[in-house]
Design a protein around this motif. Structure first.
Motif, mmCIF file in Angstrom:
data_model
loop_
_atom_site.group_PDB
_atom_site.id
_atom_site.type_symbol
_atom_site.label_atom_id
_atom_site.label_comp_id
_atom_site.label_asym_id
_atom_site.label_seq_id
_atom_site.Cartn_x
_atom_site.Cartn_y
_atom_site.Cartn_z
ATOM 1 N N GLU A 233 -28.230 28.515 100.713
ATOM 2 C CA GLU A 233 -29.332 28.756 101.642
ATOM 3 C C GLU A 233 -29.238 30.139 102.278
ATOM 4 O O GLU A 233 -30.246 30.814 102.504
ATOM 5 C CB GLU A 233 -29.308 27.678 102.737
ATOM 6 C CG GLU A 233 -30.416 27.780 103.754
ATOM 7 C CD GLU A 233 -31.756 27.300 103.237
ATOM 8 O OE1 GLU A 233 -32.709 27.337 104.013
ATOM 9 O OE2 GLU A 233 -31.854 26.902 102.058
ATOM 10 N N LEU A 234 -28.021 30.580 102.543
ATOM 11 C CA LEU A 234 -27.823 31.888 103.161
ATOM 12 C C LEU A 234 -27.901 33.031 102.160
ATOM 13 O O LEU A 234 -27.987 34.191 102.556
ATOM 14 C CB LEU A 234 -26.456 31.926 103.861
ATOM 15 C CG LEU A 234 -26.311 31.012 105.078
ATOM 16 C CD1 LEU A 234 -24.844 30.895 105.480
ATOM 17 C CD2 LEU A 234 -27.140 31.529 106.244
ATOM 18 N N GLY A 235 -27.843 32.711 100.880
ATOM 19 C CA GLY A 235 -27.977 33.743 99.867
ATOM 20 C C GLY A 235 -26.680 34.259 99.285
ATOM 21 O O GLY A 235 -26.693 35.213 98.510
ATOM 22 N N ARG A 236 -25.550 33.638 99.629
ATOM 23 C CA ARG A 236 -24.288 34.103 99.039
ATOM 24 C C ARG A 236 -24.229 33.769 97.544
ATOM 25 O O ARG A 236 -23.645 34.516 96.749
ATOM 26 C CB ARG A 236 -23.096 33.480 99.785
ATOM 27 C CG ARG A 236 -21.740 33.629 99.119
ATOM 28 C CD ARG A 236 -21.376 35.080 98.843
ATOM 29 N NE ARG A 236 -20.076 35.168 98.208
ATOM 30 C CZ ARG A 236 -19.840 34.995 96.912
ATOM 31 N NH1 ARG A 236 -20.856 34.740 96.087
ATOM 32 N NH2 ARG A 236 -18.610 35.105 96.427
ATOM 33 N N ILE A 237 -24.809 32.641 97.154
ATOM 34 C CA ILE A 237 -24.923 32.275 95.745
ATOM 35 C C ILE A 237 -26.365 31.862 95.486
ATOM 36 O O ILE A 237 -27.137 31.618 96.425
ATOM 37 C CB ILE A 237 -23.973 31.111 95.370
ATOM 38 C CG1 ILE A 237 -24.314 29.862 96.191
ATOM 39 C CG2 ILE A 237 -22.528 31.510 95.558
ATOM 40 C CD1 ILE A 237 -23.513 28.621 95.797
ATOM 41 N N GLU A 238 -26.741 31.783 94.226
ATOM 42 C CA GLU A 238 -28.054 31.220 93.893
ATOM 43 C C GLU A 238 -28.047 29.739 94.263
ATOM 44 O O GLU A 238 -27.050 29.034 94.059
ATOM 45 C CB GLU A 238 -28.343 31.385 92.411
ATOM 46 C CG GLU A 238 -28.512 32.822 91.951
ATOM 47 C CD GLU A 238 -28.861 32.907 90.482
ATOM 48 O OE1 GLU A 238 -29.908 32.352 90.087
ATOM 49 O OE2 GLU A 238 -28.071 33.506 89.722
ATOM 50 N N THR A 239 -29.152 29.251 94.785
ATOM 51 C CA THR A 239 -29.200 27.861 95.243
ATOM 52 C C THR A 239 -28.967 26.866 94.107
ATOM 53 O O THR A 239 -28.551 25.736 94.357
ATOM 54 C CB THR A 239 -30.541 27.553 95.926
ATOM 55 O OG1 THR A 239 -31.622 27.904 95.039
ATOM 56 C CG2 THR A 239 -30.676 28.338 97.224
ATOM 57 N N LYS A 240 -29.168 27.290 92.877
ATOM 58 C CA LYS A 240 -28.919 26.365 91.754
ATOM 59 C C LYS A 240 -27.436 26.030 91.625
ATOM 60 O O LYS A 240 -27.072 25.064 90.955
ATOM 61 C CB LYS A 240 -29.450 26.949 90.446
ATOM 62 C CG LYS A 240 -28.714 28.179 89.950
ATOM 63 C CD LYS A 240 -29.332 28.678 88.646
ATOM 64 C CE LYS A 240 -28.610 29.909 88.103
ATOM 65 N NZ LYS A 240 -29.221 30.400 86.852
ATOM 66 N N TYR A 241 -26.567 26.823 92.261
ATOM 67 C CA TYR A 241 -25.132 26.551 92.230
ATOM 68 C C TYR A 241 -24.647 25.849 93.492
ATOM 69 O O TYR A 241 -23.447 25.748 93.737
ATOM 70 C CB TYR A 241 -24.356 27.854 92.028
ATOM 71 C CG TYR A 241 -24.604 28.503 90.696
ATOM 72 C CD1 TYR A 241 -24.305 27.832 89.513
ATOM 73 C CD2 TYR A 241 -25.153 29.776 90.599
ATOM 74 C CE1 TYR A 241 -24.546 28.412 88.282
ATOM 75 C CE2 TYR A 241 -25.388 30.368 89.369
ATOM 76 C CZ TYR A 241 -25.086 29.687 88.216
ATOM 77 O OH TYR A 241 -25.321 30.263 86.992
ATOM 78 N N ASN A 242 -25.584 25.349 94.301
ATOM 79 C CA ASN A 242 -25.241 24.583 95.493
ATOM 80 C C ASN A 242 -24.671 23.208 95.114
ATOM 81 O O ASN A 242 -24.794 22.771 93.964
ATOM 82 C CB ASN A 242 -26.483 24.395 96.365
ATOM 83 C CG ASN A 242 -26.439 25.260 97.615
ATOM 84 O OD1 ASN A 242 -25.470 25.972 97.865
ATOM 85 N ND2 ASN A 242 -27.493 25.205 98.399
ATOM 86 N N PRO A 243 -24.075 22.487 96.078
ATOM 87 C CA PRO A 243 -23.552 21.143 95.788
ATOM 88 C C PRO A 243 -24.624 20.206 95.247
ATOM 89 O O PRO A 243 -25.766 20.222 95.711
ATOM 90 C CB PRO A 243 -23.040 20.667 97.154
ATOM 91 C CG PRO A 243 -22.729 21.912 97.896
ATOM 92 C CD PRO A 243 -23.773 22.907 97.468
ATOM 93 N N HIS A 244 -24.228 19.385 94.262
ATOM 94 C CA HIS A 244 -25.121 18.381 93.691
ATOM 95 C C HIS A 244 -24.672 16.957 94.020
ATOM 96 O O HIS A 244 -25.394 16.007 93.742
ATOM 97 C CB HIS A 244 -25.206 18.540 92.164
ATOM 98 C CG HIS A 244 -25.976 19.748 91.728
ATOM 99 N ND1 HIS A 244 -26.010 20.179 90.418
ATOM 100 C CD2 HIS A 244 -26.740 20.626 92.424
ATOM 101 C CE1 HIS A 244 -26.771 21.264 90.329
ATOM 102 N NE2 HIS A 244 -27.221 21.552 91.531
ATOM 103 N N ILE A 245 -23.480 16.816 94.575
ATOM 104 C CA ILE A 245 -22.964 15.484 94.919
ATOM 105 C C ILE A 245 -23.044 15.346 96.429
ATOM 106 O O ILE A 245 -22.207 15.886 97.161
ATOM 107 C CB ILE A 245 -21.513 15.307 94.440
ATOM 108 C CG1 ILE A 245 -21.417 15.537 92.924
ATOM 109 C CG2 ILE A 245 -20.992 13.920 94.808
ATOM 110 C CD1 ILE A 245 -19.996 15.580 92.416
#
Length: 692
Positions: A233-245
Motif C-alpha cells: 500500500e505504501l509503495g515499497r513493493i508492487e501490491t501483487k506481492y502483498n500477503p495472500h494468507i
C-alpha cells in the motif's frame, strides 16, 4: 560588530548548518547583515530559544520604530530574516552537543542596523527515537497490549513517542528512526482494498503518502500482523506481492505451541538459516514438536486468534527456472530477506516475517511480522512466551535504528560481493576481510552494493548485479579448482556463477579466485590451467612490487616490435606509473617493502603448448578471447599474465577481470602498505569498467 566569541566559534563550524527554514513572512533580502551595528537605534529585547528535538525556535519582542526586518545569525553567519511583523524564527536540525550562538538584529528602513542580541543554546539529542502510530482510542486488545508495552518501555523512558494519525506530518526520519504500526483486529479483512477499514477517516490517503515519504527518505517501519499489507500500500513493493494468507476470525483453542521458524527450506537445499538475524537476538530456539524444525516459541496452548497475514510464496507465479525456489525468487524480486515461516513448514511455501531492505527509491528498512503466533494478548490468559513477543519488537526497533549494513539496490550500477561467512567481519582471512570491509564502506554503506552469502547462492541475476566481486586469498590453499574453499567451490555456487556470466553478468576475481575462471568453465583446464601459484606464509623483502602493464617491454619502440602497452586501460585510470628499478619497465606500485605473502595465481603462457609465433601472449589472447593486461614488475618478454580480462566467448556473454598478482595483497602483514590506495583504485576501476 562580530564578537571575538563568535569569531572563535565560527572557526569551529566550517560546515554550514543543515537545513534552515524561516517562519512564514520571510520577504526581504538579508544581504546587508554586515552593516556595522548602530547603537543609536533600538535592539530587540526578550530573546528566548526553545528546543524541540534538534529544532530551535527563537522568539523576541517587537521593536518600536520604523523597522524593515529582523536579521538572524548563527555563530556570526546570516541564516535568514523575517519582516517587521514576524518575531519568531525556526532553525531546523541544529548540530547537537556543541554550543550555538543565535543573534537577532533589527534592520531599519533608513539602513541602520541595531547591535545584536545573542542567546546561547546547546542542543541535547541522543539520536533518533522510535514512534508508535495511534489510530484511535478504541483499540483491539492486542493493539492495546503493544501500546501499553511501548508506553512503558519507550515513551516513559524518553526513547519513544506516540504519533496520532492526524500528526503524521511531523514524521522526520532524522528524529524518528523507526515507526511501529500494529493492526490486529477481528473482521478487518483486506486493509489494502479497504484503505484501513474501520480506522478514522482523517485523510487516509494523505496519511499513507506521508508515511511513504518518511520511508523513502530513510525512515524505518515495523509492521505487525495485518499491517504487513501496508508494504504494498505504501509503495515499497508492487501490491501483487502483498500477503495472500489473511485471517481475521475469532480463532479457537489449541494445545500446541506456535513458533516462528527461521529455517526457510528446512528439508531443502539450500536451507536459508536466518536464526542469527538481529531480530532474534537473545531468543532461544526450541523444538516443540519432534517432526518440526526448531523455532522461536511465541504463543502457548489456549485460545489463539489465528490472525495470519503472510505471504503464500507459491502464489506469485515466479519463474523457478530462473530463481531456483520461491524464497530466493521473492527475495530477489523484492530486495528483502525472508526471516521466518510457520512452525511446521520445512519447504519454501510461506513467508511469515520479512526484512525489506533499503533500495535506491526507498531509503528506509521495513520489518514485517505477519505470523498469527505473534499475538500480543493471548485471550485465554497469560502467554508463557510473552517475553519473545516483546523481545522481537525491541530487537526490530533497535535493529532499524542502526545504520543498515545490507543495501540491495540503487540507480545505475549495483555491485555484489560474495562472502564465505555469515558477515563480512567473520571472514577467516585478513586480506579477504580487508577487501570486504572496503567494499562495505564504499559500496554497501553508500547504497551501491550488497554482500551475497555464498551459502545462499542459488541463482544470480545480471539485472540485480552489474558486477560481482569474489576474493579468495588463503594460506595453504592447493592449486586445484577442486580444492577451492568449500563455501566457494561447491557445485551450487559454481553453477550459479557460471550461469550468471553466461547470461551477461560480469565477475571481478581477486587473487586465488582467479581459479574460478576455469572452475566455471570459461577456459579449459588444458592448456590454460594456472601454473604460477603460491599460497605459503611468504617472507620479508625490501623491493617494491608493481603491476607491469607492458607485455613484451623489450620491444617497446621498435617498428616491428610486439610490445602490448595497456597503460591506457580503464583499470589503471588515475594511477601513476613509477620505475621502481632502473632495469625494469615502469609499473603501478601495489605493495612496498616488508612482509609479503607472495600468493601468485597467474598464467604461464609459455607452458600452454602454443607455438611461439610471434609470442605466446598473443596466442593465449586469440585462443581464449582475452587480454593480458599486466605481468610481474620485472618481466620484459611474453611469459606471464598476472591481470587478465576475459571477454565474451561462446556461451559466456559476460566479462571477467582476474587479478592474480601476488603484489595485489589487500592487507600487508608487516604494517601499513604505502601503496594501499593503488590496490583500492584498481578495484574501483575494475568494478566500474565491468559495469559499463
Amino acid at each position: 560588530m562580530k564578537t571575538i566569541r563568535n569569531i572563535i566559534r565560527k572557526a569551529l563550524y566550517v560546515a554550514a548548518p543543515l537545513l534552515m527554514a524561516a517562519a512564514a513572512g520571510l520577504v526581504t533580502s538579508c544581504s546587508d547583515v554586515d552593516i556595522p551595528d548602530a547603537p543609536s537605534v533600538n535592539p530587540v529585547s526578550g530573546l528566548t530559544a526553545t528546543v524541540s528535538n534538534r529544532d530551535v525556535t527563537l522568539k523576541w519582542s517587537p521593536v518600536a520604530g520604523d523597522v524593515a526586518k529582523y536579521v538572524i545569525l548563527q555563530n556570526g553567519d546570516s541564516i535568514g530574516c523575517t519582516d517587521s511583523s514576524v518575531t519568531t524564527f525556526e532553525v531546523k536540525k541544529v548540530i547537537a552537543g556543541i554550543e550555538q550562538a543565535f543573534t537577532v538584529k533589527a534592520a531599519y528602513k533608513d539602513g541602520k542596523v541595531s547591535e545584536g542580541v545573542t542567546t546561547f543554546v546547546t542542543v541535547v539529542f541522543s539520536g533518533p527515537k522510535s514512534a508508535y502510530l495511534v489510530f484511535t482510542d478504541q483499540m483491539d486488545d492486542d493493539e492495546k497490549a503493544s501500546y501499553d508495552w511501548f508506553d512503558k518501555n519507550y515513551v516513559q523512558t524518553g526513547k519513544g513517542e506516540f504519533i496520532k494519525v492526524g500528526e503524521v506530518a511531523k514524521l522526520d526520519h532524522e528524529i524518528y528512526g523507526c515507526l511501529w504500526i500494529h493492526i490486529d483486529e477481528n473482521g478487518i479483512g483486506d486493509i489494502t482494498a479497504n484503505r484501513w477499514a474501520g480506522k478514522p477517516a482523517e485523510a487516509v490517503l494523505a496519511v499513507i503518502d506521508k508515511i511513504a515519504e518518511y520511508g523513502k527518505k530513510g525512515g524505518n517501519l515495523l509492521l505487525c500482523n495485518h499491517a504487513t499489507q501496508l508494504v504494498g500500500e505504501l509503495g515499497r513493493i508492487e501490491t501483487k506481492y502483498n500477503p495472500h494468507i489473511i485471517g481475521d476470525g475469532d480463532g479457537g483453542d489449541g494445545g500446541d505451541i506456535w513458533t516462528c521458524n527461521p529455517f526457510l527450506g528446512y528439508v531443502c537445499d539450500p536451507c536459508y538459516d536466518n536464526s542469527k538475524h538481529a531480530v532474534y537476538a537473545g531468543m532461544s530456539l526450541e523444538k516443540v514438536d519432534p517432526n518440526w524444525p526448531e523455532g522461536y516459541p511465541m504463543i502457548g496452548p489456549g485460545r489463539r486468534e489465528d490472525h495470519n497475514c503472510c505471504w503464500d510464496l507459491n502464489s506469485y507465479g515466479f519463474n523457478l527456472s530462473r530463481y531456483g525456489n520461491t524464497v530466493n525468487a521473492y527475495q530477489s524480486v523484492n530486495k528483502c530477506t525472508v526471516l521466518g515461516t510457520w512452525s511446521h513448514v520445512g519447504d519454501y511455501a510461506v513467508a511469515g516475517a520479512i526484512d525489506f531492505n533499503p533500495t535506491a527509491t526507498w531509503g528506509g528498512r521495513i520489518v514485517a511480522m505477519g505470523l498469527a503466533a505473534y499475538e500480543w494478548n493471548q485471550n485465554s490468559g497469560a502467554n508463557p512466551y510473552q517475553g519473545n513477543i516483546e523481545k522481537f519488537a525491541a530487537n526490530a526497533l533497535n535493529y532499524m535504528s542502526e545504520k543498515p549494513e545490507y543495501i540491495p539496490s540503487t540507480e545505475g550500477a549495483y555491485y555484489g560481493y560474495v562472502i564465505s561467512a555469515d558477515s563480512y567481519d567473520q571472514i577467516p582471512d585478513d586480506d579477504e576481510q580487508a577487501s570486504a570491509r572496503w567494499f562495505k564502506e564504499n559500496y554497501v554503506d553508500k547504497q551501491r552494493g550488497g554482500f551475497i552469502l555464498a551459502r545462499d547462492i542459488n541463482r544470480l541475476s545480471k539485472e540485480d548485479y552489474a558486477c560481482i566481486m569474489v576474493h579468495i586469498d588463503r594460506v595453504g590453499l592447493a592449486n586445484d579448482v577442486a580444492q577451492l574453499p568449500a563455501e566457494m567451490g561447491g557445485d551450487r555456487v559454481l553453477n550459479a556463477l557460471a550461469d550468471y556470466v553466461k547470461d551477461g553478468g560480469n565477475l571481478f576475481l581477486n587473487n586465488h579466485a582467479s581459479l574460478l575462471v576455469q572452475a566455471i568453465g570459461r577456459i579449459p583446464a588444458d592448456p590454460c590451467r594456472i601454473t604460477v601459484f603460491g599460497s605459503g606464509d611468504g617472507g620479508e623483502g625490501g623491493d617494491i612490487w608493481t603491476a607491469n602493464p607492458y607485455q613484451g617491454y623489450m620491444d617497446k619502440g621498435k617498428a616491428d616490435g610486439q610490445c602490448y602497452d595497456h597503460t591506457g586501460h580503464h583499470i589503471f585510470k588515475g594511477m601513476t606509473a613509477e620505475k621502481v628499478d632502473p632495469g625494469w619497465p615502469e609499473g603501478y606500485p601495489l605493495i612496498g617493502p616488508g612482509h609479503r605473502e607472495d600468493h601468485n595465481c597467474c598464467y604461464d603462457v609459455n607452458g600452454m603448448g602454443y607455438p611461439c609465433q610471434p609470442n605466446n601472449i598473443k596466442n593465449f589472447e586469440d585462443d581464449q578471447n582475452c587480454v593480458c593486461l599486466a605481468t610481474w614488475s620485472h618481466v620484459q618478454d611474453w611469459c606471464v599474465s598476472g591481470i587478465t580480462e576475459f571477454l565474451p566467448k561462446g556461451d559466456y556473454k559476460g566479462r571477467i577481470i582476474a587479478i592474480g598478482l601476488a603484489a595485489y595483497e589487500w592487507n600487508q602483514n608487516s604494517g601499513a602498505n604505502p601503496y594501499q590506495g593503488n590496490i583500492e583504485r584498481i578495484a574501483t576501476n575494475s568494478l566500474d569498467y565491468l559495469a559499463e
